[in-house]
Design a protein around this motif. Structure first.
Motif, mmCIF file in Angstrom:
data_model
loop_
_atom_site.group_PDB
_atom_site.id
_atom_site.type_symbol
_atom_site.label_atom_id
_atom_site.label_comp_id
_atom_site.label_asym_id
_atom_site.label_seq_id
_atom_site.Cartn_x
_atom_site.Cartn_y
_atom_site.Cartn_z
ATOM 1 N N ALA A 58 -37.249 81.214 61.529
ATOM 2 C CA ALA A 58 -36.704 79.927 61.886
ATOM 3 C C ALA A 58 -37.075 79.614 63.253
ATOM 4 C CB ALA A 58 -35.226 79.803 61.780
ATOM 5 N N ARG A 59 -37.193 78.267 63.783
ATOM 6 C CA ARG A 59 -37.366 77.939 65.221
ATOM 7 C C ARG A 59 -36.464 78.411 66.198
ATOM 8 N NH1 ARG A 59 -38.953 71.383 64.626
ATOM 9 N NH2 ARG A 59 -40.675 71.680 63.186
ATOM 10 N N VAL A 60 -36.819 78.541 67.228
ATOM 11 C CA VAL A 60 -35.986 79.508 68.426
ATOM 12 C C VAL A 60 -35.562 78.170 69.449
ATOM 13 C CG1 VAL A 60 -36.252 81.018 70.008
ATOM 14 C CG2 VAL A 60 -37.311 81.319 67.996
ATOM 15 N N SER A 61 -34.654 78.284 69.823
ATOM 16 C CA SER A 61 -34.046 77.356 70.919
ATOM 17 C C SER A 61 -34.303 77.955 72.240
ATOM 18 C CB SER A 61 -32.499 77.187 70.818
ATOM 19 O OG SER A 61 -32.131 76.427 69.643
ATOM 20 N N LEU A 62 -34.802 77.223 72.968
ATOM 21 C CA LEU A 62 -35.078 77.764 74.419
ATOM 22 C C LEU A 62 -34.175 77.119 75.647
ATOM 23 C CD1 LEU A 62 -38.871 77.025 74.427
ATOM 24 C CD2 LEU A 62 -37.754 79.095 73.771
ATOM 25 N N VAL A 63 -33.614 78.293 76.394
ATOM 26 C CA VAL A 63 -32.557 77.677 77.437
ATOM 27 C C VAL A 63 -33.436 78.343 78.783
ATOM 28 C CG1 VAL A 63 -30.112 78.155 78.345
ATOM 29 C CG2 VAL A 63 -30.649 77.988 75.993
ATOM 30 N N MET A 70 -45.751 74.163 71.883
ATOM 31 C CA MET A 70 -45.421 74.903 70.721
ATOM 32 C C MET A 70 -44.192 74.105 70.000
ATOM 33 S SD MET A 70 -46.031 78.874 71.912
ATOM 34 C CE MET A 70 -46.060 79.745 70.544
ATOM 35 N N PRO A 71 -44.390 72.864 69.603
ATOM 36 C CA PRO A 71 -43.140 72.288 69.003
ATOM 37 C C PRO A 71 -42.642 72.735 67.842
ATOM 38 C CG PRO A 71 -45.125 70.723 69.031
ATOM 39 C CD PRO A 71 -45.393 72.017 69.832
ATOM 40 N N ASP A 72 -43.693 73.298 67.004
ATOM 41 C CA ASP A 72 -43.344 73.643 65.557
ATOM 42 C C ASP A 72 -42.578 74.865 65.856
ATOM 43 O OD1 ASP A 72 -45.413 74.789 66.742
ATOM 44 O OD2 ASP A 72 -46.267 75.616 64.958
ATOM 45 N N ARG A 73 -42.318 75.654 66.800
ATOM 46 C CA ARG A 73 -41.672 76.789 66.993
ATOM 47 C C ARG A 73 -40.318 76.645 67.855
ATOM 48 N NH1 ARG A 73 -46.939 78.000 66.420
ATOM 49 N NH2 ARG A 73 -47.520 79.914 65.373
ATOM 50 N N VAL A 74 -39.965 75.408 68.215
ATOM 51 C CA VAL A 74 -38.779 75.184 68.920
ATOM 52 C C VAL A 74 -38.111 74.171 68.377
ATOM 53 C CG1 VAL A 74 -37.976 74.490 71.365
ATOM 54 C CG2 VAL A 74 -40.223 75.746 71.116
ATOM 55 N N ARG A 75 -36.691 74.758 68.612
ATOM 56 C CA ARG A 75 -35.789 73.883 67.831
ATOM 57 C C ARG A 75 -35.223 72.848 68.836
ATOM 58 N NH1 ARG A 75 -30.515 75.924 64.053
ATOM 59 N NH2 ARG A 75 -28.834 74.256 64.665
ATOM 60 N N CYS A 76 -34.736 73.379 69.911
ATOM 61 C CA CYS A 76 -34.187 72.320 70.975
ATOM 62 C C CYS A 76 -34.601 73.284 72.423
ATOM 63 C CB CYS A 76 -32.921 72.120 70.772
ATOM 64 S SG CYS A 76 -31.593 73.323 71.103
ATOM 65 N N VAL A 77 -34.305 72.431 73.331
ATOM 66 C CA VAL A 77 -34.386 72.775 75.011
ATOM 67 C C VAL A 77 -33.286 72.407 75.562
ATOM 68 C CG1 VAL A 77 -35.603 72.789 77.014
ATOM 69 C CG2 VAL A 77 -36.883 72.656 74.828
ATOM 70 N N VAL A 78 -32.824 73.277 76.364
ATOM 71 C CA VAL A 78 -31.393 72.919 77.272
ATOM 72 C C VAL A 78 -31.898 73.710 78.685
ATOM 73 C CG1 VAL A 78 -29.153 73.298 77.666
ATOM 74 C CG2 VAL A 78 -29.923 73.212 75.463
ATOM 75 N N THR A 79 -31.803 72.862 79.489
ATOM 76 C CA THR A 79 -32.012 73.362 81.048
ATOM 77 C C THR A 79 -30.754 73.343 81.913
ATOM 78 O OG1 THR A 79 -33.213 71.137 81.808
ATOM 79 C CG2 THR A 79 -34.634 72.521 80.765
ATOM 80 N N LEU A 80 -30.833 73.907 82.904
ATOM 81 C CA LEU A 80 -29.769 74.228 83.866
ATOM 82 C C LEU A 80 -30.477 73.796 85.251
ATOM 83 C CD1 LEU A 80 -28.300 77.374 82.372
ATOM 84 C CD2 LEU A 80 -27.065 74.966 82.360
ATOM 85 N N GLY A 81 -30.311 72.893 85.942
ATOM 86 C CA GLY A 81 -30.639 72.648 87.061
ATOM 87 C C GLY A 81 -32.009 72.646 87.270
ATOM 88 N N THR A 82 -32.845 72.270 86.381
ATOM 89 C CA THR A 82 -34.122 72.239 86.613
ATOM 90 C C THR A 82 -34.808 71.169 87.365
ATOM 91 O OG1 THR A 82 -34.384 73.724 84.522
ATOM 92 C CG2 THR A 82 -36.391 72.288 85.088
#
Length: 272
Positions: free
Chosen positions: A113-118, A134-146
């Motif tokens: 399945a797709r992978v989330s990136l933090v 690689m949007p077809d492999r990523v479910r969502c993106v969450v960033t912290l102070g980026t």
């Protein structure tokens, strides 16, 4: 190898870095992590995940040890959380991005399945740009102070970046389009009391190509963002959304007693 961005438009406004008073407040980070224990019962009320895989990218000069507490918490919420597995983050040196792409591909194949990136700080830049490529492999993106929405001088860490990476941040960012959101659900978690990154540099502007973008403010230091209970709750809540089934919804301040005040009102300061 540089990130594969389009050339960014010239910034119309210059953001100054956080002042010395905010930088001095970064020493509160250990107390933020210390708040995890008393907050643990409340943190266990965050939405459970569906078991999908997550890769967590550390900040500048940090490694997987810095994200271990966050990953252990996410595992308690029913995720398979992995570190980036490349030692200390010394910038996008030769081979770093290629390895990150390979690990993302492997995680997708392993989980089916797709992978989330933090991503924390600089790690969030990696997460956002991997999702663009690689949007077809990523479910969502969450960033912290980026820092993606301001010039490199809007942080108090750009000289450290230049020193440890051996790269000129100004020359690099001239070829990138960092402010553009990835084409997947994207959340930026930031703090107005961040002593390293100017908070406005972490604000995702509305994206016509992606309506699933948002910004969540928490009360935290930069060094404490990945260790802060309120940030943990927000990360877990966002990861529980399922854009694949069309069930994504914007973040809502939790109704659990005692948690609402941890997330400042996003409408404050706006004209009525």
């Amino acid at each position: 190898m540089p990130f594969p961005f389009r050339k960014a438009p010239a910034p119309t406004d210059t953001l100054p870095p956080p002042g010395l008073h905010l930088l001095a407040m970064e020493f509160r980070a250990p107390w933020e992590f210390g708040a995890v224990l008393p907050a643990w019962p409340l943190l266990q009320n965050a939405p459970l995940g569906d078991g999908h895989a997550i890769i967590v990218f550390p900040g500048l000069t940090a490694g997987d040890a810095s994200t271990l507490p966050l990953r252990r918490y996410l595992e308690s919420r029913n995720y398979h959380a992995y570190g980036w597995g490349q030692g200390l983050n010394m910038g996008p040196r030769h081979g770093v991005l290629e390895t990150a792409k390979r690990k993302l591909d492997e995680a997708c194949q392993r989980s089916g399945a797709r992978v989330s990136l933090v991503g924390w700080s600089l790690g969030g830049v990696y997460a956002r740009e991997l999702a663009k490529e690689m949007p077809d492999r990523v479910r969502c993106v969450v960033t912290l102070g980026t820092p993606f929405a301001g010039e490199h001088t809007s942080t108090n860490a750009w000289r450290i970046y230049q020193w440890v990476s051996g790269r000129d941040p100004k020359r690099e960012t001239e070829h990138y389009d960092l402010p553009v959101a990835p084409p997947v659900p994207t959340t930026s978690i930031y703090s107005r009391s961040d002593g390293v990154v100017a908070w406005r540099g972490s604000i995702q502007a509305p994206a016509p190509h992606n309506p699933h973008t948002e910004n969540i403010e928490v009360v935290a230091s930069h060094f404490g963002l990945g260790l802060n209970p309120s940030a943990w709750w927000a990360v877990a809540d966002r990861l529980s959304q399922n854009p694949v089934t069309g069930a994504w919804r914007p973040f809502e301040r939790p109704r659990v007693p005692g948690l609402q005040w941890l997330y400042p009102d996003p409408q404050r300061g706006k004209p009525g």
